[in-house]
Design a protein around this motif. Structure first.
Motif, PDB file in Angstrom:
ATOM      1  N   ALA A  94       0.816  -1.217   0.000  1.00  0.00           N
ATOM      2  CA  ALA A  94       0.000   0.000   0.000  1.00  0.00           C
ATOM      3  C   ALA A  94       0.850   1.266   0.000  1.00  0.00           C
ATOM      4  O   ALA A  94       0.328   2.357  -0.256  1.00  0.00           O
ATOM      5  CB  ALA A  94      -0.944   0.006   1.207  1.00  0.00           C
ATOM      6  N   GLY A  95       2.151   1.155   0.321  1.00  0.00           N
ATOM      7  CA  GLY A  95       3.019   2.316   0.330  1.00  0.00           C
ATOM      8  C   GLY A  95       3.931   2.332   1.544  1.00  0.00           C
ATOM      9  O   GLY A  95       4.142   1.304   2.204  1.00  0.00           O
ATOM     10  N   LEU A  96       4.473   3.512   1.835  1.00  0.00           N
ATOM     11  CA  LEU A  96       5.398   3.675   2.960  1.00  0.00           C
ATOM     12  C   LEU A  96       4.607   4.056   4.203  1.00  0.00           C
ATOM     13  O   LEU A  96       4.045   5.154   4.285  1.00  0.00           O
ATOM     14  CB  LEU A  96       6.422   4.767   2.627  1.00  0.00           C
ATOM     15  N   PRO A  97       4.543   3.171   5.205  1.00  0.00           N
ATOM     16  CA  PRO A  97       3.715   3.454   6.386  1.00  0.00           C
ATOM     17  C   PRO A  97       4.303   4.558   7.249  1.00  0.00           C
ATOM     18  O   PRO A  97       5.522   4.657   7.417  1.00  0.00           O
ATOM     19  CB  PRO A  97       3.712   2.113   7.134  1.00  0.00           C
ATOM     20  N   GLY A  98       3.425   5.418   7.775  1.00  0.00           N
ATOM     21  CA  GLY A  98       3.875   6.475   8.676  1.00  0.00           C
ATOM     22  C   GLY A  98       4.891   7.403   8.058  1.00  0.00           C
ATOM     23  O   GLY A  98       5.766   7.915   8.766  1.00  0.00           O
ATOM     24  N   PHE A  99       4.785   7.662   6.775  1.00  0.00           N
ATOM     25  CA  PHE A  99       5.788   8.500   6.104  1.00  0.00           C
ATOM     26  C   PHE A  99       5.745   9.925   6.645  1.00  0.00           C
ATOM     27  O   PHE A  99       6.788  10.563   6.817  1.00  0.00           O
ATOM     28  CB  PHE A  99       5.540   8.498   4.598  1.00  0.00           C
ATOM     29  N   VAL A 100       4.550  10.428   6.893  1.00  0.00           N
ATOM     30  CA  VAL A 100       4.409  11.769   7.472  1.00  0.00           C
ATOM     31  C   VAL A 100       3.595  11.685   8.757  1.00  0.00           C
ATOM     32  O   VAL A 100       2.831  10.749   8.974  1.00  0.00           O
ATOM     33  CB  VAL A 100       3.739  12.754   6.500  1.00  0.00           C
ATOM     34  N   ARG A 101       3.787  12.686   9.573  1.00  0.00           N
ATOM     35  CA  ARG A 101       2.978  12.861  10.789  1.00  0.00           C
ATOM     36  C   ARG A 101       2.185  14.147  10.603  1.00  0.00           C
ATOM     37  O   ARG A 101       2.766  15.220  10.371  1.00  0.00           O
ATOM     38  CB  ARG A 101       3.867  12.959  12.026  1.00  0.00           C
ATOM     39  N   VAL A 102       0.863  14.042  10.678  1.00  0.00           N
ATOM     40  CA  VAL A 102      -0.024  15.184  10.499  1.00  0.00           C
ATOM     41  C   VAL A 102      -0.584  15.572  11.861  1.00  0.00           C
ATOM     42  O   VAL A 102      -1.238  14.764  12.529  1.00  0.00           O
ATOM     43  CB  VAL A 102      -1.172  14.861   9.530  1.00  0.00           C
ATOM     44  N   THR A 103      -0.301  16.802  12.262  1.00  0.00           N
ATOM     45  CA  THR A 103      -0.787  17.309  13.554  1.00  0.00           C
ATOM     46  C   THR A 103      -1.764  18.438  13.301  1.00  0.00           C
ATOM     47  O   THR A 103      -1.434  19.416  12.630  1.00  0.00           O
ATOM     48  CB  THR A 103       0.378  17.810  14.413  1.00  0.00           C
ATOM     49  N   ILE A 104      -2.980  18.306  13.847  1.00  0.00           N
ATOM     50  CA  ILE A 104      -4.023  19.315  13.688  1.00  0.00           C
ATOM     51  C   ILE A 104      -4.211  20.026  15.021  1.00  0.00           C
ATOM     52  O   ILE A 104      -4.476  19.388  16.041  1.00  0.00           O
ATOM     53  CB  ILE A 104      -5.362  18.694  13.248  1.00  0.00           C
ATOM     54  N   ALA A 105      -4.045  21.352  15.005  1.00  0.00           N
ATOM     55  CA  ALA A 105      -4.216  22.154  16.224  1.00  0.00           C
ATOM     56  C   ALA A 105      -5.395  23.104  16.030  1.00  0.00           C
ATOM     57  O   ALA A 105      -5.653  23.592  14.921  1.00  0.00           O
ATOM     58  CB  ALA A 105      -2.951  22.942  16.523  1.00  0.00           C
ATOM     59  N   ASP A 106      -6.103  23.389  17.122  1.00  0.00           N
ATOM     60  CA  ASP A 106      -7.228  24.320  17.047  1.00  0.00           C
ATOM     61  C   ASP A 106      -6.723  25.759  17.110  1.00  0.00           C
ATOM     62  O   ASP A 106      -5.504  26.025  17.140  1.00  0.00           O
ATOM     63  CB  ASP A 106      -8.246  24.032  18.142  1.00  0.00           C
ATOM     64  N   GLY A 107      -7.669  26.714  17.158  1.00  0.00           N
ATOM     65  CA  GLY A 107      -7.293  28.122  17.159  1.00  0.00           C
ATOM     66  C   GLY A 107      -6.440  28.526  18.330  1.00  0.00           C
ATOM     67  O   GLY A 107      -5.681  29.504  18.257  1.00  0.00           O
ATOM     68  N   GLY A 108      -6.534  27.791  19.443  1.00  0.00           N
ATOM     69  CA  GLY A 108      -5.735  28.094  20.620  1.00  0.00           C
ATOM     70  C   GLY A 108      -4.394  27.405  20.648  1.00  0.00           C
ATOM     71  O   GLY A 108      -3.629  27.570  21.610  1.00  0.00           O
ATOM     72  N   GLY A 109      -4.097  26.614  19.612  1.00  0.00           N
ATOM     73  CA  GLY A 109      -2.812  25.923  19.533  1.00  0.00           C
ATOM     74  C   GLY A 109      -2.811  24.541  20.140  1.00  0.00           C
ATOM     75  O   GLY A 109      -1.772  23.867  20.119  1.00  0.00           O
ATOM     76  N   ALA A 110      -3.949  24.086  20.684  1.00  0.00           N
ATOM     77  CA  ALA A 110      -4.012  22.765  21.294  1.00  0.00           C
ATOM     78  C   ALA A 110      -4.172  21.693  20.219  1.00  0.00           C
ATOM     79  O   ALA A 110      -4.980  21.838  19.293  1.00  0.00           O
ATOM     80  CB  ALA A 110      -5.170  22.688  22.276  1.00  0.00           C
ATOM     81  N   THR A 111      -3.406  20.616  20.327  1.00  0.00           N
ATOM     82  CA  THR A 111      -3.492  19.524  19.370  1.00  0.00           C
ATOM     83  C   THR A 111      -4.802  18.771  19.548  1.00  0.00           C
ATOM     84  O   THR A 111      -5.147  18.342  20.652  1.00  0.00           O
ATOM     85  CB  THR A 111      -2.317  18.553  19.544  1.00  0.00           C
ATOM     86  N   VAL A 112      -5.544  18.609  18.447  1.00  0.00           N
ATOM     87  CA  VAL A 112      -6.828  17.915  18.512  1.00  0.00           C
ATOM     88  C   VAL A 112      -6.801  16.590  17.745  1.00  0.00           C
ATOM     89  O   VAL A 112      -7.626  15.714  18.016  1.00  0.00           O
ATOM     90  CB  VAL A 112      -7.971  18.803  17.977  1.00  0.00           C
ATOM     91  N   ARG A 113      -5.883  16.436  16.792  1.00  0.00           N
ATOM     92  CA  ARG A 113      -5.760  15.173  16.059  1.00  0.00           C
ATOM     93  C   ARG A 113      -4.311  14.983  15.633  1.00  0.00           C
ATOM     94  O   ARG A 113      -3.622  15.929  15.269  1.00  0.00           O
ATOM     95  CB  ARG A 113      -6.636  15.158  14.792  1.00  0.00           C
ATOM     96  N   THR A 114      -3.866  13.724  15.655  1.00  0.00           N
ATOM     97  CA  THR A 114      -2.553  13.355  15.139  1.00  0.00           C
ATOM     98  C   THR A 114      -2.719  12.107  14.295  1.00  0.00           C
ATOM     99  O   THR A 114      -3.339  11.133  14.743  1.00  0.00           O
ATOM    100  CB  THR A 114      -1.558  13.098  16.269  1.00  0.00           C
ATOM    101  N   LEU A 115      -2.196  12.134  13.082  1.00  0.00           N
ATOM    102  CA  LEU A 115      -2.314  10.995  12.185  1.00  0.00           C
ATOM    103  C   LEU A 115      -0.962  10.682  11.568  1.00  0.00           C
ATOM    104  O   LEU A 115      -0.130  11.570  11.388  1.00  0.00           O
ATOM    105  CB  LEU A 115      -3.321  11.274  11.055  1.00  0.00           C
ATOM    106  N   GLU A 116      -0.749   9.415  11.211  1.00  0.00           N
ATOM    107  CA  GLU A 116       0.463   8.982  10.530  1.00  0.00           C
ATOM    108  C   GLU A 116       0.058   8.125   9.334  1.00  0.00           C
ATOM    109  O   GLU A 116       0.132   6.903   9.367  1.00  0.00           O
ATOM    110  CB  GLU A 116       1.380   8.214  11.484  1.00  0.00           C
ATOM    111  N   PRO A 117      -0.379   8.759   8.245  1.00  0.00           N
ATOM    112  CA  PRO A 117      -0.913   8.013   7.096  1.00  0.00           C
ATOM    113  C   PRO A 117       0.172   7.312   6.293  1.00  0.00           C
ATOM    114  O   PRO A 117       1.355   7.637   6.368  1.00  0.00           O
ATOM    115  CB  PRO A 117      -1.589   9.102   6.263  1.00  0.00           C
ATOM    116  N   THR A 118      -0.260   6.340   5.506  1.00  0.00           N
ATOM    117  CA  THR A 118       0.616   5.662   4.561  1.00  0.00           C
ATOM    118  C   THR A 118       0.752   6.521   3.305  1.00  0.00           C
ATOM    119  O   THR A 118      -0.213   7.130   2.844  1.00  0.00           O
ATOM    120  CB  THR A 118       0.033   4.284   4.200  1.00  0.00           C
TER     121      THR A 118
END
Length: 467
Positions: A94-118
């Motif tokens: 399917a590809g290279l696992p965990g190639f990138v780390r995606v961090t989503i922060a809200d307007g206050g800078g708090a992390t609300v989601r973290t993903l490591e897609p292929t």
């Protein structure tokens, strides 16, 4: 299985960093800001239009297994040698696992989601600059079939691939403003020799309910793209070959009716421009620094898909209207309403089109492609944030615009009743190179009648065709 066995026994050497002759990789965002629409209760498809660009040399990875009882072994091509990737890094095709780390922060800078897609290196390949090779030999998909035995992944030199996971699940993000940071995992930075300043990208993310709209502060998808085109033309002088040209032709307009609304009376119609071959019409667009236009070039391909020349083709422009929202090649076609002496009475105002092989018109012409790749306007015409794209009208196929789309009508509110012609002209400004310019225009007679607010149209049959 012989190829797999040879590959696995070739004495490939492991390596921690890319060699000087290997690809130079960089992570880039196509736009500074992206607005995404929630898909009901399922959440949002987190497509941030972030890409891995390969320069200098292609990125090529091969993966295979001898049998279903053995793990996958993967290798990257580097400086003419196959170098083994670490054991266990690639677990399937399917590809290279965990190639990138995606961090989503809200307007206050708090992390609300973290993903490591292929990451599938073949996903959405596009040419980054006009001097890059005109085509890519590498597959555009990765396999999720559990019984797959081997794969080749690659990014052509001067091209990029989206790091978006095409099979990833939607992410449950409430409507609002966020900040997304995308970083290549350290193990891949070390493996491919990617410097820190080329390994991350940031995107302002707006999640919207209903139709996607630009943020109120104006920082939406119209923001300047860091993945803009090289301002230089394709490498070498423009060369137009004697062969390998398309032949554009306009079919008679059809499906005509009159609509009535507060804006007046409008004569609507569908229209088709098709390519009689023998070569495809291939247009590559490369983004300007401003978001609303791209430089367009026509490339000429022989019957083996090799580039034999190129010529300037004007511009591609972003069309924001409902029913479009994609990139149009300017001056591809024009619609006019003519009186009986062929004098212009009204025009539709539409000259730009996304090129797509929507309809087979004549698959018996020389060079006809029976399985055209670009058949869907939603896929082949590009989103607002793309940095470059390719639009193709294959030999034997036509590009049809329906009568319910913006621009497919004439305002006849002030046009007197009587006899007229509906004219469809392909390549009206002669920006595109063809084999024959004498067959680009078709005309269909119509008769307008009725009263304001209740206008009518009579359309005689076109020879044996009544449409």
């Amino acid at each position: 299985m012989l190829v797999v066995s040879v590959l696995l026994s070739a004495g490939c050497t492991p390596g921690r960093t890319a060699s000087p002759g290997g690809p130079r990789l960089a992570l880039v965002a196509a736009s500074a800001a992206v607005t995404l629409q929630r898909q009901g209760a399922s959440g949002v498809d987190l497509d941030l239009d972030v890409h891995l660009v390969a320069d200098g040399a292609p990125l090529v990875i091969r993966a295979a297994r001898r049998s279903y009882a053995e793990p996958v072994a993967a290798f990257r091509r580097d400086g003419g040698r196959d170098r083994a990737l670490p054991d266990g890094l690639v677990r399937n095709f399917a590809g290279l696992p965990g190639f990138v780390r995606v961090t989503i922060a809200d307007g206050g800078g708090a992390t609300v989601r973290t993903l490591e897609p292929t990451f599938c290196p073949g996903h959405r390949p596009v040419r980054r600059r006009p001097s890059a090779p005109g085509s890519s030999p590498y597959p555009v998909r990765c396999s999720t079939n559990p019984f797959a035995l081997g794969a080749v992944w690659g990014i052509q030199a001067g091209w990029s691939a989206s790091v978006h996971d095409p099979v990833g699940a939607p992410v449950d993000l409430p409507p609002g403003a966020y900040r997304a940071r995308i970083e290549i995992a350290q193990r891949y930075r070390d493996l491919f020799g990617i410097p820190a300043d080329k390994a991350s990208a940031g995107v302002a993310l707006t999640v919207a309910d209903g139709p996607a709209a630009a943020p109120a502060d104006g920082s939406g998808p119209a923001a300047v793209s860091p993945l803009r085109a090289n301002p230089a033309r394709p490498s070498g002088p423009a060369v137009v070959p004697a062969a390998d040209r398309p032949d554009l032709r306009a079919l008679p307009a059809g499906g005509m009716s009159v609509t009535h609304d507060a804006g007046g009376d409008h004569l609507t119609f569908f229209a088709t421009v098709w390519n009689a071959g023998p070569a495809p019409l291939v247009i590559d667009g490369f983004r300007w620094e401003e978001a609303g236009a791209m430089d367009a070039y026509q490339f000429f391909l022989d019957d083996r898909g090799h580039t034999t020349g190129w010529a300037p083709a004007g511009v591609l422009q972003w069309d924001e209207r409902d029913g479009h929202r994609h990139w149009h090649l300017a001056d591809f076609a024009a619609y006019r309403l003519l009186d009986v002496q062929y004098r212009p009475v009204a025009d539709s105002g539409k000259t730009g089109f996304c090129l797509s092989s929507t309809d087979p018109i004549d698959l018996t012409v020389p060079g006809a492609n029976w399985q055209p790749a670009s058949t869907d306007l939603r896929v082949g015409c590009g989103g607002r944030t793309v940095a470059s794209l390719r639009e193709v009208l294959d030999a034997g196929s036509g590009d049809t615009y329906r009568q319910d789309l913006p621009g497919q009508s004439f305002d006849i509110t002030a046009v007197p009743n009587g006899d007229y012609w509906v004219e469809v002209a392909a390549n009206p400004a002669h920006r595109l190179v063809e084999t024959d310019l004498s067959n680009n225009v078709s005309r269909r007679p119509v008769v307008l009648g009725g009263k304001p607010g209740a206008r009518t149209v009579l359309v005689p049959p076109y020879e044996l065709v009544d449409s």
